[in-house]
Scaffold this motif. Structure first.
Motif: not given
Ligand code: C5P
Length: 232
Positions: A18-21, A25, A32, A84-86, A90, A110, A212
């Motif tokens: 998951p790399a969609a955040g 922060r 990120k 996705g949105a969360t 993702s 990621a 992280k």
């Molecule tokens: O937000 P958080 O730090 O918990 O995110 C952990 C991982 O999830 C990160 O690698 C972030 O890119 C990913 N993520 C995602 N899709 C989102 C939110 C977070 O892939 N909508």
């Protein structure tokens, strides 16, 4: 010399990243996973470490929706889907793109860009050896307290029983797919969904470098580790 079959050298593991955040922060105004660390985006450094683990045969990245093409060019060896949105959405999107032949799936943030290949391998090996769900855990060093909405302490939690959980988290494919299908609320990790199904989640020792990268301070620490030649 006769060649012997070494099960740990099979590339039988798919990793969902998951790399969609947005990385609010961390600041910096870009996703990120694409923030540079030592001149290289976090995501490509993360994927290099994954590719160095002998078990990893496929990487599927969930990228920010508008960066799918860019991420495909950044990590040409990976399969890239729109996130996705969360985090949970993702992971589900990337999981759906993993071919059925992969029985062992790791989910790896990621943002944990300095995770050593040895930890990735340890999680994969524990699943291959028969555990259905495996997560890296570190002892908690701070005292942890519960507080109410006004910030007043309501309890001190016994630290000896607490662990800080990292990724990669490893699963038998069927269990992870079932957990995602059944998950009602939003979870911050995949093991949480698996726990709700009543499955046993095992721990292996985590690694301090698998932290992280979340805040600007984390980037400074990561940079210092790289400059000190401390990373695998
Ligand atoms: O937000 P958080 O730090 O918990 O995110 C952990 C991982 O999830 C990160 O690698 C972030 O890119 C990913 N993520 C995602 N899709 C989102 C939110 C977070 O892939 N909508």
């Amino acid at each position: 010399m006769t060649a012997t079959f070494q099960p740990h050298l099979r590339r039988d593991v798919a990793v969902v990243v998951p790399a969609a955040g947005a990385g609010v922060r961390l600041g910096g105004g870009q996703p990120k996973a694409l923030r540079p660390l030592g001149g290289e985006p976090l995501l490509s450094r993360c994927c290099r470490n994954l590719a160095q683990a002998p078990s990893v045969g496929l990487i599927v990245i969930a990228a920010p929706k508008d960066s799918v093409e860019f991420v495909s060019s950044l990590v040409p060896s990976a399969h890239v889907v729109a996130g996705g949105a969360t985090r949970q959405e993702s992971v589900a999107a990337a999981l759906a793109a993993v071919p059925a032949e992969f029985e062992i799936i790791l989910v790896h943030d990621a943002a944990r860009a300095l995770t050593p290949p040895s930890l990735i391998e340890a999680v994969a090996a524990a699943v291959r050896e028969g555990q259905e769900a495996v997560i890296p855990a570190l002892a908690v060093v701070d005292t942890i307290k519960r507080v109410d909405e006004q910030g007043r302490v309501t309890a001190t939690v016994d630290r000896a029983q607490l662990r800080a959980i990292q990724t990669p988290q490893g699963f038998r494919r069927g269990l992870l797919v079932k957990a995602h299908a059944a998950a009602a609320d939003s979870h911050t990790d995949d093991a949480g969904m698996v726990e709700q199904l009543g499955a046993v989640v095992h721990t292996v020792p985590g690694h301090p470098h698998a932290f992280k990268i979340t805040t600007p301070l984390d980037l400074v620490i990561a940079q210092a580790l790289l400059e000190a030649g401390q990373c695998e």
